[in-house]
Motif scaffolding. Structure first.
Motif, PDB file in Angstrom:
ATOM      1  N   ALA A 291       0.822  -1.220   0.000  1.00 38.91           N
ATOM      2  CA  ALA A 291       0.000   0.000   0.000  1.00 38.91           C
ATOM      3  C   ALA A 291       0.849   1.260   0.000  1.00 38.91           C
ATOM      4  N   GLY A 292       2.159   1.091   0.196  1.00 37.57           N
ATOM      5  CA  GLY A 292       3.028   2.267   0.261  1.00 37.57           C
ATOM      6  C   GLY A 292       2.979   2.903   1.646  1.00 37.57           C
ATOM      7  N   GLY A 293       3.312   4.173   1.710  1.00 37.21           N
ATOM      8  CA  GLY A 293       3.333   4.872   2.989  1.00 37.21           C
ATOM      9  C   GLY A 293       4.743   5.288   3.356  1.00 37.21           C
ATOM     10  N   GLU A 294       4.946   5.614   4.610  1.00 33.29           N
ATOM     11  CA  GLU A 294       6.269   6.020   5.081  1.00 33.29           C
ATOM     12  C   GLU A 294       6.443   5.588   6.528  1.00 33.29           C
ATOM     13  N   LEU A 295       7.675   5.558   6.965  1.00 29.53           N
ATOM     14  CA  LEU A 295       7.965   5.163   8.343  1.00 29.53           C
ATOM     15  C   LEU A 295       7.387   6.196   9.313  1.00 29.53           C
ATOM     16  N   PRO A 296       7.011   5.756  10.507  1.00 30.36           N
ATOM     17  CA  PRO A 296       6.475   6.702  11.494  1.00 30.36           C
ATOM     18  C   PRO A 296       7.527   7.698  11.941  1.00 30.36           C
ATOM     19  N   ARG A 297       7.062   8.849  12.382  1.00 32.49           N
ATOM     20  CA  ARG A 297       7.934   9.920  12.870  1.00 32.49           C
ATOM     21  C   ARG A 297       7.356  10.446  14.175  1.00 32.49           C
ATOM     22  N   TRP A 298       8.236  10.820  15.066  1.00 33.18           N
ATOM     23  CA  TRP A 298       7.801  11.392  16.328  1.00 33.18           C
ATOM     24  C   TRP A 298       8.501  12.735  16.542  1.00 33.18           C
ATOM     25  N   GLU A 299       7.805  13.618  17.200  1.00 29.24           N
ATOM     26  CA  GLU A 299       8.369  14.946  17.468  1.00 29.24           C
ATOM     27  C   GLU A 299       9.279  14.894  18.686  1.00 29.24           C
ATOM     28  N   LEU A 300      10.281  15.738  18.692  1.00 26.82           N
ATOM     29  CA  LEU A 300      11.192  15.825  19.830  1.00 26.82           C
ATOM     30  C   LEU A 300      10.402  16.124  21.101  1.00 26.82           C
ATOM     31  N   GLY A 301      10.736  15.409  22.162  1.00 27.04           N
ATOM     32  CA  GLY A 301      10.083  15.622  23.443  1.00 27.04           C
ATOM     33  C   GLY A 301       8.924  14.686  23.719  1.00 27.04           C
ATOM     34  N   GLU A 302       8.404  13.997  22.682  1.00 26.00           N
ATOM     35  CA  GLU A 302       7.347  13.015  22.924  1.00 26.00           C
ATOM     36  C   GLU A 302       7.882  11.880  23.781  1.00 26.00           C
ATOM     37  N   GLU A 303       6.983  11.240  24.525  1.00 25.97           N
ATOM     38  CA  GLU A 303       7.357  10.086  25.351  1.00 25.97           C
ATOM     39  C   GLU A 303       6.798   8.821  24.687  1.00 25.97           C
ATOM     40  N   ASN A 440      12.452   7.458  17.277  1.00 27.99           N
ATOM     41  CA  ASN A 440      12.936   7.747  15.928  1.00 27.99           C
ATOM     42  C   ASN A 440      14.157   6.905  15.579  1.00 27.99           C
ATOM     43  N   GLN A 441      15.030   6.683  16.544  1.00 31.01           N
ATOM     44  CA  GLN A 441      16.145   5.770  16.313  1.00 31.01           C
ATOM     45  C   GLN A 441      15.627   4.379  15.959  1.00 31.01           C
ATOM     46  N   THR A 442      14.634   3.928  16.711  1.00 32.46           N
ATOM     47  CA  THR A 442      14.089   2.580  16.516  1.00 32.46           C
ATOM     48  C   THR A 442      13.545   2.407  15.108  1.00 32.46           C
ATOM     49  N   ALA A 443      12.739   3.368  14.647  1.00 30.15           N
ATOM     50  CA  ALA A 443      12.139   3.269  13.319  1.00 30.15           C
ATOM     51  C   ALA A 443      13.204   3.201  12.229  1.00 30.15           C
ATOM     52  N   ALA A 444      14.212   4.046  12.343  1.00 28.66           N
ATOM     53  CA  ALA A 444      15.277   4.062  11.338  1.00 28.66           C
ATOM     54  C   ALA A 444      16.034   2.739  11.318  1.00 28.66           C
ATOM     55  N   LEU A 445      16.285   2.177  12.504  1.00 25.69           N
ATOM     56  CA  LEU A 445      17.056   0.935  12.583  1.00 25.69           C
ATOM     57  C   LEU A 445      16.232  -0.267  12.122  1.00 25.69           C
ATOM     58  N   VAL A 446      14.929  -0.268  12.397  1.00 23.55           N
ATOM     59  CA  VAL A 446      14.064  -1.355  11.904  1.00 23.55           C
ATOM     60  C   VAL A 446      14.107  -1.391  10.385  1.00 23.55           C
ATOM     61  N   PRO A 466      11.942   9.710  26.367  1.00 19.64           N
ATOM     62  CA  PRO A 466      11.729  10.919  25.568  1.00 19.64           C
ATOM     63  C   PRO A 466      12.396  10.815  24.202  1.00 19.64           C
ATOM     64  N   VAL A 467      11.754  11.361  23.189  1.00 17.84           N
ATOM     65  CA  VAL A 467      12.340  11.388  21.855  1.00 17.84           C
ATOM     66  C   VAL A 467      13.387  12.488  21.820  1.00 17.84           C
ATOM     67  N   ARG A 468      14.635  12.106  21.653  1.00 18.95           N
ATOM     68  CA  ARG A 468      15.746  13.057  21.618  1.00 18.95           C
ATOM     69  C   ARG A 468      16.305  13.231  20.213  1.00 18.95           C
ATOM     70  N   THR A 469      15.962  12.275  19.334  1.00 14.88           N
ATOM     71  CA  THR A 469      16.556  12.223  17.995  1.00 14.88           C
ATOM     72  C   THR A 469      15.568  12.754  16.969  1.00 14.88           C
ATOM     73  N   SER A 470      16.013  13.659  16.137  1.00 19.52           N
ATOM     74  CA  SER A 470      15.155  14.177  15.066  1.00 19.52           C
ATOM     75  C   SER A 470      14.835  13.054  14.081  1.00 19.52           C
ATOM     76  N   PRO A 471      13.612  13.005  13.564  1.00 17.12           N
ATOM     77  CA  PRO A 471      13.274  11.977  12.571  1.00 17.12           C
ATOM     78  C   PRO A 471      14.070  12.115  11.280  1.00 17.12           C
ATOM     79  N   ASP A 472      14.698  13.264  11.080  1.00 13.83           N
ATOM     80  CA  ASP A 472      15.481  13.493   9.865  1.00 13.83           C
ATOM     81  C   ASP A 472      16.967  13.228  10.055  1.00 13.83           C
ATOM     82  N   GLU A 473      17.368  12.842  11.274  1.00 16.94           N
ATOM     83  CA  GLU A 473      18.782  12.584  11.536  1.00 16.94           C
ATOM     84  C   GLU A 473      19.215  11.261  10.902  1.00 16.94           C
ATOM     85  N   ASN A 474      20.466  11.196  10.516  1.00  9.32           N
ATOM     86  CA  ASN A 474      21.019   9.994   9.884  1.00  9.32           C
ATOM     87  C   ASN A 474      21.382   8.964  10.952  1.00  9.32           C
ATOM     88  N   ILE A 475      20.413   8.132  11.284  1.00 13.24           N
ATOM     89  CA  ILE A 475      20.641   7.041  12.231  1.00 13.24           C
ATOM     90  C   ILE A 475      20.976   5.797  11.419  1.00 13.24           C
TER      91      ILE A 475
END
Length: 609
Positions: A291-303, A440-446, A466-475
């Motif tokens: 179906a397509g789509g994109e990986l999930p993203r979380w904003e900095l500071g979310e738990e 965000n680290q988890t999603a990138a590594l999966v 807490p989310v410390r990593t930007s979803p756009d960072e190169n993990i």
């Protein structure tokens, strides 16, 4: 010649070649091979459908030697079908030969490495699941088992799962030759006892004389005609069949024959028969739409708990890739793989509380090029360590996730706490070991795990972080994050997972005391970001590691390995006492891996320097 005459001569050739190859190698298991020669002769000449000239044909049957020590018989079969030459046959067990002591995928069409008993049938379950539910092709999975391995619990995990699933494309052939390595097996030749056990697990069980060619033919025919359940043939055989000096005699296991020339003469001499194995009806494996789509993203500071991020990322990855499949050990609402199960039920496999079968099934699925992720509590993956080790020998591509890592899980107590898992997975050849600290680290590594060769392991947390990593960072695998640093840092604190937050708190306290601490989030433990570690150690002169894991083989040891050629003062903080139940914060404090312990250790490290 009459059909049975050919099969008899073929079986004798398989015995002779088993003797010859073991003699050439100076070691091996010819007697274990000789007992099953009649069974394999009839299988080759009439039932197996495998194009040995195109071993990647997706419609091919699969033959697994669960009794991998009978490799002389397996290699003799490869010679008989023209897959190897007689010259190569006699390179058995020599350095550089593809014909190793126990079969590995180095010699096609071998799907997996066997030899650690009790693993071939569980892997066969995975292959049969692939045939039924994923490839949707009519190939059959044949597994030759030994009676000694019927004592292994993993064999009965396989019997139970295959019976429950109704895998009628799976046939096990058990070579009941009565003699193990040191003594008679538990059931000996009690075929009725074996049949009763198999039938209790929902299998069609067939007892035969394993040296009667007509009975073997009838048994195999009955197996392939069984359409509502898996089938098993229990064949009464004699170890060392055909040679009086060794037939049904104890003490002959795992040894070349003392007089191979006389034995070969007794069997009718060497032959060069060729057998034409049936080829399968062509077919293409099923493909699942995406179906397509994109990986999930979380904003900095979310738990968000990293286990939650694992489940969400996996579900989204399944929408992007139709080859991703997921298995779980009946804890999917804890590992959060249930999110994938809900989104892609046709590609989810419930393996129940049978971790060995779960890993074996994943190995079987990846044989057919499915991208398999399997998850349970990290603590329970230790139960399947031998299967993970053998997956590496099989050159298998596996993605494993262990949730509920360390003392930070809290009240459940030490039986549920993964404290050995990093060490275990670091020791696996060619493995990748990852421990993200946020979503965000988890999603990138999966997502990256789906492309990795070998065995990869993702360690996830029960509690929110807490989310410390930007979803756009190169993990990336092999990377790390420097959370804070300056040009005048006094020490480096290296953490992963739950202890990253403790390291940050400690750095704040130390900063108030005039001590500058560099903090590194080492989310990739193997391979580790040695370049960043060496640079930081050189610039700060002292390194403190902190992890929610035993001190042996974990993050601290990985850091020490990276710094081995760059002498630096290093101190490791890890769990050193057996934990108990309690709240997560209490347990981190009791284990001396919380912010307070990091501050104290940092002061001591700098004072000692």
């Amino acid at each position: 010649m009459p059909h049975n005459d050919f099969r008899h001569d073929l079986a004798q050739q398989l015995r002779v070649d088993s003797i010859r190859t073991s003699d050439a190698g100076g070691s091996g298991h010819p007697t274990s091979s000789m007992s099953a020669a009649d069974l394999m002769a009839v299988l080759l000449d009439g039932y197996l459908k495998l194009d040995y000239t195109n071993t990647d044909n997706p419609a091919n049957d699969h033959l697994i030697f669960s009794k991998g020590h009978a490799s002389p018989l397996y290699y003799a079969m490869l010679k008989a079908v023209g897959a190897i030459t007689d010259e190569e046959l006699l390179t058995f067990r020599s350095l550089g030969s593809r014909l190793e002591g126990h079969p590995t995928p180095r010699i096609p069409p071998t799907d997996v490495a066997t030899g650690s008993l009790g693993q071939g049938l569980p892997v066969g379950v995975g292959l049969a699941l692939a045939g039924k539910q994923l490839d949707r092709l009519p190939y059959r999975v044949w597994v030759l088992c030994g009676d000694s391995e019927m004592a292994e619990g993993s064999i009965w995990e396989a019997f139970q799962h295959a019976g429950w699933t109704g895998l009628d494309n799976l046939t096990a052939i058990v070579d009941v030759n009565r003699l193990g390595q040191t003594r008679e097996t538990m059931l000996g030749w009690d075929l009725d006892g074996y049949v009763a056990r198999a039938e209790a697990f929902g299998w069609k069980a067939i007892a035969i004389d394993g040296h009667d060619l007509d009975a073997i033919d009838a048994g195999l025919a009955q197996a392939v005609q069984t359409t509502d359940r898996p089938s098993v043939i229990f064949a009464k055989t004699h170890k060392g069949r055909g040679v009086k000096a060794v037939e049904d005699k104890p003490g002959k296991h795992g040894k070349p024959l003392e007089d191979p020339a006389e034995a070969i003469e007794e069997l009718g001499g060497a032959q060069s028969l060729s057998v034409s194995v049936k080829t399968p009806t062509p077919g293409a494996p099923h493909r699942f739409p995406t179906a397509g789509g994109e990986l999930p993203r979380w904003e900095l500071g979310e738990e968000v708990a990293t286990r939650q991020a694992y489940g969400q990322a996996l579900a989204q990855l399944g929408g992007l890739r139709g080859d991703v499949v997921v298995l779980d050990g009946e804890v999917s609402n804890s590992t959060m793989s249930e999110l994938f199960a809900h989104a892609h039920p046709d590609r989810y496999f419930e393996m129940f509380i049978a971790e060995q079968q779960m890993i074996a099934a994943a190995v079987g699925l990846q044989v057919r090029n499915w991208v398999a992720f399997a998850s349970t509590f990290g603590a329970f993956l230790t139960r399947a360590h031998d299967f993970i080790r053998m997956a590496a020998v099989s050159r298998a591509d596996l993605r494993l996730c262990g949730s509920h890592a360390g003392v930070s899980i809290g009240e459940d107590g030490p039986s549920q706490m993964a404290l050995e898992d990093i060490s275990m997975f670091r020791s696996i050849h060619g493995s990748t070991v990852l421990h993200p600290s946020d979503a965000n680290q988890t999603a990138a590594l999966v997502a990256e795990m789906a492309t990795l060769p070998g065995v990869s392991y993702l360690r996830t947390l029960r509690g929110k972080t807490p989310v410390r990593t930007s979803p756009d960072e190169n993990i990336r695998v092999g990377g790390s994050r420097v959370l804070r640093n300056s040009d005048h840092d006094d020490l480096t604190i290296v953490a992963c997972g739950i202890t990253v937050g403790e390291a940050e708190k400690a750095a704040d306290v130390l900063d108030g005391e005039g001590i500058k601490a560099r903090v590194i989030d080492c989310y990739s433990i193997k391979p580790i970001d040695a370049e960043t570690l060496v640079q930081s150690a050189g610039e700060t002169g002292a390194v403190l590691t902190v992890e929610d894991h035993w001190p042996e083989g974990g993050l601290g040891d990985a850091v020490l390995g990276a710094l081995a050629e760059h002498p630096t003062r290093v101190r490791k903080l890890a769990v050193t006492e057996m934990p108990v139940s309690g709240k997560p914060g209490e347990l981190l404090h009791a284990a001396h891996i919380d912010a307070e312990a990091v501050v104290a250790a940092a002061r001591q490290l700098l004072k000692a320097g």
